[in-house]
Design a protein around this motif. Structure first.
Motif, PDB file in Angstrom:
ATOM      1  N   SER A  92      72.700 126.519 103.900  1.00  0.00           N
ATOM      2  CA  SER A  92      73.413 125.481 103.157  1.00  0.00           C
ATOM      3  C   SER A  92      73.799 124.384 104.144  1.00  0.00           C
ATOM      4  O   SER A  92      73.643 124.544 105.361  1.00  0.00           O
ATOM      5  CB  SER A  92      74.657 126.057 102.484  1.00  0.00           C
ATOM      6  OG  SER A  92      75.549 126.573 103.446  1.00  0.00           O
ATOM      7  N   ASN A  93      74.267 123.294 103.630  1.00  0.00           N
ATOM      8  CA  ASN A  93      74.705 122.166 104.459  1.00  0.00           C
ATOM      9  C   ASN A  93      73.552 121.605 105.289  1.00  0.00           C
ATOM     10  O   ASN A  93      73.687 121.347 106.482  1.00  0.00           O
ATOM     11  CB  ASN A  93      75.879 122.582 105.351  1.00  0.00           C
ATOM     12  CG  ASN A  93      76.606 121.391 105.934  1.00  0.00           C
ATOM     13  OD1 ASN A  93      76.553 120.299 105.390  1.00  0.00           O
ATOM     14  ND2 ASN A  93      77.269 121.601 107.057  1.00  0.00           N
ATOM     15  N   GLU A  94      72.407 121.395 104.653  1.00  0.00           N
ATOM     16  CA  GLU A  94      71.246 120.844 105.343  1.00  0.00           C
ATOM     17  C   GLU A  94      71.521 119.407 105.760  1.00  0.00           C
ATOM     18  O   GLU A  94      72.083 118.608 105.001  1.00  0.00           O
ATOM     19  CB  GLU A  94      70.024 120.880 104.408  1.00  0.00           C
ATOM     20  CG  GLU A  94      68.775 120.353 105.065  1.00  0.00           C
ATOM     21  CD  GLU A  94      67.572 120.433 104.139  1.00  0.00           C
ATOM     22  OE1 GLU A  94      66.510 119.968 104.553  1.00  0.00           O
ATOM     23  OE2 GLU A  94      67.693 120.948 103.015  1.00  0.00           O
ATOM     24  N   ARG A  95      71.139 119.041 107.004  1.00  0.00           N
ATOM     25  CA  ARG A  95      71.335 117.698 107.533  1.00  0.00           C
ATOM     26  C   ARG A  95      70.404 117.477 108.696  1.00  0.00           C
ATOM     27  O   ARG A  95      69.827 118.432 109.226  1.00  0.00           O
ATOM     28  CB  ARG A  95      72.773 117.473 107.938  1.00  0.00           C
ATOM     29  CG  ARG A  95      73.244 118.409 109.034  1.00  0.00           C
ATOM     30  CD  ARG A  95      74.772 118.464 109.093  1.00  0.00           C
ATOM     31  NE  ARG A  95      75.238 119.414 110.089  1.00  0.00           N
ATOM     32  CZ  ARG A  95      75.297 120.728 109.892  1.00  0.00           C
ATOM     33  NH1 ARG A  95      74.910 121.262 108.763  1.00  0.00           N
ATOM     34  NH2 ARG A  95      75.734 121.524 110.838  1.00  0.00           N
ATOM     35  N   GLY A  99      72.341 114.282 113.598  1.00  0.00           N
ATOM     36  CA  GLY A  99      73.488 113.712 112.906  1.00  0.00           C
ATOM     37  C   GLY A  99      73.217 112.350 112.289  1.00  0.00           C
ATOM     38  O   GLY A  99      74.128 111.628 111.942  1.00  0.00           O
ATOM     39  N   VAL A 100      71.947 111.996 112.159  1.00  0.00           N
ATOM     40  CA  VAL A 100      71.581 110.695 111.597  1.00  0.00           C
ATOM     41  C   VAL A 100      71.751 110.709 110.104  1.00  0.00           C
ATOM     42  O   VAL A 100      71.525 111.641 109.425  1.00  0.00           O
ATOM     43  CB  VAL A 100      70.115 110.348 111.976  1.00  0.00           C
ATOM     44  CG1 VAL A 100      69.682 109.054 111.344  1.00  0.00           C
ATOM     45  CG2 VAL A 100      69.981 110.299 113.470  1.00  0.00           C
TER      46      VAL A 100
END
Length: 100
Positions: A92-95, A99-100
């Protein structure tokens, strides 16, 4: 999202045969509804290791793929010949990694 990652180990003398058969399933995996990413690569030929990395939309998609005849045939042939250290992770919390 489900992530599958880890190593599979086979006898180094059988690695090329195993990789060839495993890679033959990649187009079938990628065509499966819910497959977001599927790849494998030889990690260390001397120890007979291969890296597996997969991303699946959900457990239902992964279960459907694992139940497919070509996957069952691969595990039937190689299951007793390999050490499977592949694990399943809930993600979960895919990014973006930077940090772009």
């Amino acid at each position: 999202m489900i992530m599958i990652a880890g190593h599979v180990y086979v006898n180094p003398d059988e690695l090329e045969a195993f990789v060839s058969e495993a890679r033959a399933t990649i187009p079938l995996a990628r065509a499966t509804d819910g497959c977001l990413f599927f790849s494998c690569a030889i990690d260390d030929p001397k120890e007979g290791s291969m890296i597996m990395l997969e991303r699946w939309r959900d457990q239902e998609a992964l279960s459907a793929y694992l139940a497919a005849p070509h996957v069952q045939a691969l595990f039937a042939k190689w299951g007793s010949k390999m050490r499977n250290e592949v694990r399943k992770y809930d993600a979960s919390n895919e990014r973006a990694p930077l940090g772009v």
